[in-house]
Design a protein around this motif. Sequence first.
Motif, short mmCIF file in Angstrom:
data_model
loop_
_atom_site.label_atom_id
_atom_site.label_comp_id
_atom_site.label_asym_id
_atom_site.label_seq_id
_atom_site.Cartn_x
_atom_site.Cartn_y
_atom_site.Cartn_z
N ALA A 58 -64.61 35.10 38.93
CA ALA A 58 -65.69 35.29 37.95
C ALA A 58 -66.78 36.19 38.52
N ARG A 59 -67.55 36.78 37.62
CA ARG A 59 -68.66 37.65 38.01
C ARG A 59 -68.22 38.68 39.06
N VAL A 60 -67.04 39.23 38.85
CA VAL A 60 -66.58 40.23 39.82
C VAL A 60 -66.80 41.63 39.26
N VAL A 108 -84.80 43.85 27.95
CA VAL A 108 -83.67 43.74 28.87
C VAL A 108 -82.76 42.61 28.41
N LYS A 109 -81.45 42.87 28.38
CA LYS A 109 -80.53 41.77 28.14
C LYS A 109 -79.43 41.81 29.21
N GLY A 110 -78.83 40.66 29.44
CA GLY A 110 -77.77 40.65 30.43
C GLY A 110 -77.38 39.26 30.87
N ALA A 111 -76.62 39.21 31.96
CA ALA A 111 -76.14 37.93 32.49
C ALA A 111 -77.34 37.07 32.89
N PRO A 112 -77.41 35.80 32.45
CA PRO A 112 -78.57 34.96 32.71
C PRO A 112 -78.94 34.90 34.19
N ASP A 127 -57.54 41.00 33.34
CA ASP A 127 -58.90 40.93 32.84
C ASP A 127 -58.94 39.88 31.74
N LYS A 128 -60.11 39.27 31.58
CA LYS A 128 -60.21 38.25 30.53
C LYS A 128 -60.48 38.88 29.17
N THR A 129 -61.63 39.57 29.08
CA THR A 129 -62.10 39.99 27.76
C THR A 129 -61.17 41.03 27.16
N GLY A 130 -60.59 40.72 26.03
CA GLY A 130 -59.75 41.68 25.32
C GLY A 130 -58.28 41.54 25.66
N PRO A 135 -78.45 52.42 30.89
CA PRO A 135 -77.24 51.87 30.28
C PRO A 135 -76.72 50.63 31.02
N PHE A 136 -75.92 49.83 30.31
CA PHE A 136 -75.27 48.66 30.92
C PHE A 136 -74.24 49.12 31.94
N ASP A 137 -74.19 48.45 33.08
CA ASP A 137 -72.99 48.63 33.89
C ASP A 137 -72.57 47.30 34.48
N SER A 138 -71.27 47.20 34.77
CA SER A 138 -70.74 45.87 35.10
C SER A 138 -71.09 45.44 36.51
N GLU A 139 -71.70 46.33 37.31
CA GLU A 139 -72.19 45.90 38.64
C GLU A 139 -73.51 45.13 38.45
N THR A 148 -69.53 42.58 22.20
CA THR A 148 -70.66 41.74 22.60
C THR A 148 -71.90 42.14 21.81
N GLU A 149 -72.05 43.43 21.60
CA GLU A 149 -73.25 43.93 20.93
C GLU A 149 -73.14 43.88 19.41
N THR A 150 -71.95 44.17 18.88
CA THR A 150 -71.83 44.12 17.42
C THR A 150 -72.10 42.69 16.93
N LEU A 152 -68.57 29.49 26.23
CA LEU A 152 -69.43 30.49 25.58
C LEU A 152 -69.87 31.54 26.58
N ARG A 153 -69.92 32.80 26.14
CA ARG A 153 -70.54 33.85 26.94
C ARG A 153 -72.03 33.82 26.63
N VAL A 154 -72.84 33.64 27.68
CA VAL A 154 -74.28 33.51 27.46
C VAL A 154 -74.98 34.79 27.89
N LEU A 155 -75.83 35.31 27.02
CA LEU A 155 -76.65 36.47 27.36
C LEU A 155 -78.10 36.03 27.33
N ALA A 156 -78.88 36.55 28.27
CA ALA A 156 -80.30 36.24 28.31
C ALA A 156 -81.09 37.45 27.85
N ILE A 182 -59.41 37.61 35.86
CA ILE A 182 -60.47 38.37 36.52
C ILE A 182 -61.50 38.71 35.47
N THR A 183 -62.78 38.37 35.71
CA THR A 183 -63.75 38.59 34.66
C THR A 183 -65.15 38.83 35.20
N GLY A 184 -65.91 39.56 34.43
CA GLY A 184 -67.32 39.77 34.76
C GLY A 184 -68.17 38.60 34.27
N ASP A 185 -67.55 37.70 33.53
CA ASP A 185 -68.29 36.58 32.94
C ASP A 185 -68.67 35.53 33.97
N HIS A 186 -69.53 34.60 33.53
CA HIS A 186 -70.01 33.50 34.36
C HIS A 186 -68.84 32.59 34.76
P1 ATP Z 1 -63.92 40.89 31.61
O1 ATP Z 1 -64.25 41.27 33.00
O2 ATP Z 1 -63.46 39.52 31.41
O3 ATP Z 1 -63.06 41.88 30.91
P2 ATP Z 1 -66.21 42.08 30.66
O4 ATP Z 1 -65.50 43.33 30.98
O5 ATP Z 1 -66.88 41.98 29.34
O6 ATP Z 1 -65.32 40.85 30.87
P3 ATP Z 1 -68.40 42.90 31.99
O7 ATP Z 1 -68.41 43.90 30.93
O8 ATP Z 1 -68.36 43.31 33.43
O9 ATP Z 1 -67.26 41.87 31.77
O10 ATP Z 1 -69.65 41.98 31.73
C1 ATP Z 1 -70.16 41.16 32.75
C2 ATP Z 1 -71.37 40.42 32.25
O11 ATP Z 1 -72.38 41.35 31.87
C3 ATP Z 1 -71.11 39.61 30.99
O12 ATP Z 1 -70.70 38.30 31.31
C4 ATP Z 1 -72.46 39.58 30.32
O13 ATP Z 1 -73.26 38.55 30.86
C5 ATP Z 1 -73.06 40.91 30.71
N1 ATP Z 1 -72.88 41.90 29.65
C6 ATP Z 1 -71.76 42.29 29.07
N2 ATP Z 1 -71.95 43.24 28.16
C7 ATP Z 1 -73.27 43.49 28.17
C8 ATP Z 1 -74.11 44.39 27.45
N3 ATP Z 1 -73.64 45.22 26.56
N4 ATP Z 1 -75.44 44.34 27.70
C9 ATP Z 1 -75.91 43.50 28.62
N5 ATP Z 1 -75.18 42.64 29.32
C10 ATP Z 1 -73.87 42.62 29.11
#
Ligand code: ATP
Length: 893
Positions: free
Chosen positions: A600-602, A447-451, A332-335, A422-426, A393-395, A490-494, A549-553
């Motif tokens: 990416a974005r998995v 709403v906030k999240g991946a652009p 995983d990337k983040t952390g 709630p946020f979920d990574s799907e 990401t939120e702090t 940069l991690r971009v949030l919209a 492996i990352t959820g990021d862009h």
């Molecule tokens: P990695 O997979 O590298 O460990 P990650 O676990 O942070 O990264 P996810 O948590 O699946 O990846 O996040 C995927 C995407 O969802 C991020 O790139 C971001 O755009 C968005 N995201 C992450 N955290 C939040 C949040 N708290 N609220 C809204 N969107 C978020």
Amino acid sequence: MSQNKLPQAAQWTTDRALKQVNSQPTGLSNQAVQTRQQQYGENALAGKRQTSLLEKFTAQFKDLMIIVLIVAAIIAAFTGEGIDAIIILLVVVLNAVFGVFQEAKAEQAINALQEMSAPNAHVLRNGATMTVKSDELVPGDIVLLEAGDIVPADLRLIEVASLQIEESALTGESVPVDKQLAPITDPSAGLGDLSDLAFMNSNVTYGRGTGVVVATGMQTQVGRIAGMLDRTQERKTPLQENLAHLGKVLTVLILVVAVIVFVVGMIRGNETLVNMLLTAISLAVAAIPEGLPAIVTITLALGTTRMARLNALVRRLPAVETLGSTDIIASDKTGTLTQNKMTVEKVIVDGDVLDAKQTAGATSEDDQGLLASLLLLNNDTKTIDDQLVGDPTETALVQYNIDHQVNPEDFLAAHPRVAEIPFDSERKLMTTVNQMNEANDQLWVTVKGAPDELLKRVTRIQSNGEISPMTDQLREQLLTINHQLAVQALRVLAFAYRPVTTIPAEMTSKQVEQDLIFTGFVGMIDPERPEVAGAVAEAKSAGIRPLMITGDHADTAKAIAVRLGIIDANDQAGVITGAQLDALSEAEFSDQVEQYSVYARVAPEHKVRIVNAWQQKGKVVAMTGDGVNDAPALKAADIGVGMGITGTEVSKGASDMVLADDNFSTIVVAVREGRKVFANIQKAIQYLLSANLGEVLTLFVMTMMGWQILAPVHILWINLVTDTFPAIALGLEPAEKNIMQQKPRGRSSNFLSGGVFGNIIYQGLLEGGLTLLVYWLALTFPVHANATQVHADALTMAFATLGLIQLFHAFNSKSIHGTIFTAQLFKNRAFNWAILAAFILLAATIAIPGFNGLFHVTTLSGFQWLIVLSAGVAMILIVEVVKLFQRMASRRH
Ligand code: ATP
């Protein structure tokens, strides 16, 4: 059948449950916990019963060969060989003592391992939340559950919020059960129907809940199912199984040789029947490598202790072995690759990209101010003791506001949250609904999240204070800005919002996350962990391929992967997204898998496909994971790597190894240790088996030639002294310098691969040959006129040579292919002591007058010792030369 009886706790109301176990919603007092711990004992399933030292000792005598040896010794005692018999028995007892010591040591290390990987539980005691070891729970404890937890005891639930628990370990049903609070009274209800209870060892897959402990340890439902207990049985590692097999083959071979020695010896008629019998059996006892499995276990177990010190907690012994053969590390990337310490760097409003530091002075009226408020509204960060606690990401978003003199607590008090998804990574989105003015008649959905995800749901855009329709052209422009930021890592949030008048009836993504007004982007930096780039380079030099492996862009992911050296900046392929992966069939992906290093974005479910595809290529895959959804991938991987800090209990439970520091470079360190442990086991095996071959050969030739043969005490003594100390000490060898410059050894390799089998053969022949040569020299060029003395000298010199040559050979075994003449020659302190101790024990039997008579040997002159030592030195020199040729040959390959 008792397990079909409806548990009483299921029939209780929540209040009754609390009364029944004498508890309350705020939890037990410390006092009550202590008394109950004494009353109920540990909350643990009884594992395999530990054997006592005495049992271990007597078990050493269950070996058939040992029993035969003892019987023969007793017969010898009655036929006038009393002293011999006593010495044989003494050696056998000493052997057993060392055996017990080895086993106890191995067991200790394994117990320590289990202790370290014990799961935790969150409880409420005295009204305060705390984390405790699950085995310290008592009936009456109030346990807090959330997604990712393993239920630590049997609970009657007293509060649930969308709580779902997967109970397949108990019921076989893999679909999670929706939990609720109403008592279940239907007497025909099965375990799977008891939706008001939570069972020990089941997994929380969704939601939250609270329960009061109604049963612990063996009183729980899993405790009652006898079959479950077998799970705690130790599994043999593939190495141990291979060894057991080899042991059987060798036993048969050695027994055949022993029989030949016995028969030929009798025909020659030099020895009595009992003596010849004792010799043949001693040979079998010495040459059968019965100590090998214990040495392997100790080496593996000591390896895990060291790894734990380096932050890698191995949960299953076989993992040490597998680690050493890792081909792929998917992380995983983040952390893990990055620090997970986010900071807002860029703010994008009205189409302008601004530095976060330059955006001071925004007012709540302008678009910058609007965006800043959205950062707070849509945010789960808590402030505890002036610290921001939550997802980094939120702090970061809250910190941005604090840096701009906004007090988040005051702001949120004025705009309370009334609903959320709630946020979920799907989905990669998060939504909240907040009250926006005091009249409570206006609500905002934010709403906030991946652009890429959020822009699909936007219909309007706010720019320069005006709201206008979103056009395809504008959307393209925004995606271009997103790309430009992402390539800078940069991690971009919209962010977007929509005013509504009532709380939506259904809080589903489809109903709520639509028709939004786009407001802006925020670009955050998550710095790489400083040690990771070095670890990536080390992994690559070791022929290991790191994957990200990352959820990021994709652009963010690629930028970081390039900085860390995972891919090359010019690599046009290399990166694949979850969506592209979904479009590939299994066969197509399997064909292409070697092209990609960045995913990416998995979502977590993609990880299983990645593991499978690489495994089909015959690769050994290590995969990291932290969430409850990562468990299948962690199990599918050859090495599932859990996260000690951020990982859920379920993911840790599914892992083979847990990183105490969540750090990628710790995986590489663990691989290096794994390689070292494997190499050290190979060294011990090569050392022991070649020594045994040398012993068998010496005795066999002596018998065949009609020479005087070594006595049982000689063989047993050499075996005791040389088998025990140096072999274990070889397991403690430091890693050889080039250990991370070699390719992974491959899935199908075993401990005899890589030339070890051939080495055992020629080195065994060499040991036997040199011993026989010394014996022959002593007979052929006698230093005495007295024939009896000549024979006694020759036998003593053969005994000394056979013993000492093994100690010299132990030095050879420090490196299977490399030269031993390096700075590391005397680095292993335990080894030096072992050799010294063994040398003293051997020399004492020869040099101490009176004592040597018991061993049927005489003192040797300085010249004779010189011959013996020369054989030892020759052993080292010859093996060094052979290694040199081997190295030259392999380089030419
Ligand atoms: P990695 O997979 O590298 O460990 P990650 O676990 O942070 O990264 P996810 O948590 O699946 O990846 O996040 C995927 C995407 O969802 C991020 O790139 C971001 O755009 C968005 N995201 C992450 N955290 C939040 C949040 N708290 N609220 C809204 N969107 C978020």
